[in-house]
Design a protein around this motif. Structure first.
Motif: not given
Ligand code: NAD
Length: 360
Positions: A58, A161, A194-195, A214, A219, A249, A270, A272
């Motif tokens: 991270r 995920t 992504g998630v 978002e 985005r 998020a 999704g 954590n």
């Molecule tokens: P990412 O950075 O691609 O996406 C996160 C999105 O959330 C961003 O677009 C950001 O602008 C938005 N965001 C942040 N705060 C916000 C809020 N208060 N309101 C609305 N939007 C908000 O990250 P990701 O890979 O999609 O991961 C998201 C979560 O899923 C994280 O907590 C990560 O730890 C968890 N996770 C991801 C994976 C994986 O495979 N990528 C696996 C397990 C857990």
């Protein structure tokens, strides 16, 4: 935006590292510093007794090193529970890097690659929030103990995920209503990264209705335009009446104030460490909101990574979803029978499994 450890205004206090390690059963914390790249960060190995410890990298603009360390501890701890609940021969870890304007990213990730390689397979890493494919490609130049983002890797981790999260949402709906029936469901997704975007796309394809918030306007508009998602103003999503609130998020978003604002029947997403503290799992339970524990439904990526690295398997996402749905259903039934919160049951079940595996 707050990271997983940020749960509201906090008193400034130093973390007693050894005490925290003892309390949470950590094996090792490595403090990382590299003058050449201005890298600073932490590698936390929580548990590598049943097999290698897995955890992504991270990169975040942490306020200070205490905040980075706390995030590392919480995320690594949760990874061990995720692996235990998914019955994987692996434990939990996390690598966090403090993002700063003078970080030489290429050199920093090369350094990370060397650090990972020196662990000789006790630690495997991969993507997490803030890490890009090109960063992982640099790590992969220095070590084989990383999930490659290219064709030589296990396949898209975020896809796995998303499949797990959607399977978790379906299992939670079935648990409450005896059926999923997507066309009559309204799902509110927080975050379209992504998630979140992948979860939204899957639900739309199944016939469900998705509303999303978002904070990145570009985005948000892109996802809305391409997928036909209805957008709501960020910060209003908690109050949207819906079947499922899906936080995708950052962590720590459910605390005393936000739990009271929810107007959903289920929380399943999704992100954590969604609960700011354990007690917020109880607060959801008291409010009659079903919580699908994140340690269960976000395990798709680690399932895919572990099976690939340790067993040479490229697990299809449908299998991963099925596996997660089954585990969640079992936990929800136990929680109902014992009239306890699913969050508490999931943690207990994980800790029971870990204890059984480690009979001295
Ligand atoms: P990412 O950075 O691609 O996406 C996160 C999105 O959330 C961003 O677009 C950001 O602008 C938005 N965001 C942040 N705060 C916000 C809020 N208060 N309101 C609305 N939007 C908000 O990250 P990701 O890979 O999609 O991961 C998201 C979560 O899923 C994280 O907590 C990560 O730890 C968890 N996770 C991801 C994976 C994986 O495979 N990528 C696996 C397990 C857990």
């Amino acid at each position: 935006m707050p990271a997983d450890s940020r749960t509201g205004p906090q008193k400034k206090m130093g973390i007693h590292v050894l005490e925290a390690m003892a309390r949470e059963g950590f094996e090792e914390i490595v403090a990382l510093h590299d003058s050449a790249s201005n890298l600073r960060g932490f590698l936390g190995i929580h548990d590598s007794r049943v097999g290698p410890a897995f955890g992504g990298i991270r990169v975040w603009n942490y306020r200070d090193e205490d905040e980075a360390l706390l995030d590392c501890l919480r995320l690594a701890r949760a990874m061990t529970r995720k692996c235990a609940l998914a019955e994987l021969p692996a434990g939990g870890a996390k690598l966090v890097l403090i993002d700063r304007p003078d970080l030489d990213r290429r050199a920093a990730f090369a350094h990370v690659g060397d650090v990972v390689d020196r662990m000789r397979g006790r630690f495997y890493t991969g993507p997490d929030v803030g890490t890009r494919d090109e960063d992982l490609a640099i790590v992969a130049e220095r070590t084989r103990f990383v999930t490659r983002p290219d064709a030589e890797g296990p396949g898209e981790l975020a896809d796995a995920t998303c499949a797990g999260v959607v399977a978790g949402i379906a299992a939670a709906l079935s648990h409450l209503d005896g059926e999923v029936d997507w066309p009559r469901r309204r799902i509110v997704v927080q975050g379209l990264g992504g998630v979140g975007r992948g979860v939204a796309a899957r639900i739309l394809a199944l016939g469900g209705r998705v509303v999303a918030a978002e904070i990145d306007p570009v985005r948000a508009q892109k996802a809305s335009h391409e997928l036909g998602i209805e957008l709501v103003d960020p910060a209003t999503e908690l109050e949207q009446p819906c079947d499922v609130f899906a936080p995708c998020a950052m962590g720590g978003i459910l605390h005393d104030l936000s739990v009271a604002r929810l107007r959903c029947r289920i929380v399943a997403g999704g992100a954590n460490n969604v609960l700011a503290k354990r007690i917020h799992g109880e607060r959801l339970h008291e409010r009659g909101i079903l919580y699908a524990p994140d340690v269960v439904i976000t395990s798709g990526a680690v399932i895919r990574g572990v099976l690939f690295h340790l067993q040479g398997r490229r697990e299809p996402v449908s299998e991963i979803g099925g596996r997660i749905g089954t585990v969640l259903s079992r936990i929800l039934v136990r929680a109902r029978e014992e009239n306890r919160s699913p969050a508490a049951v999931a943690n207990d079940e994980a800790d029971e499994r870990i204890a059984q595996t480690h009979v001295p």
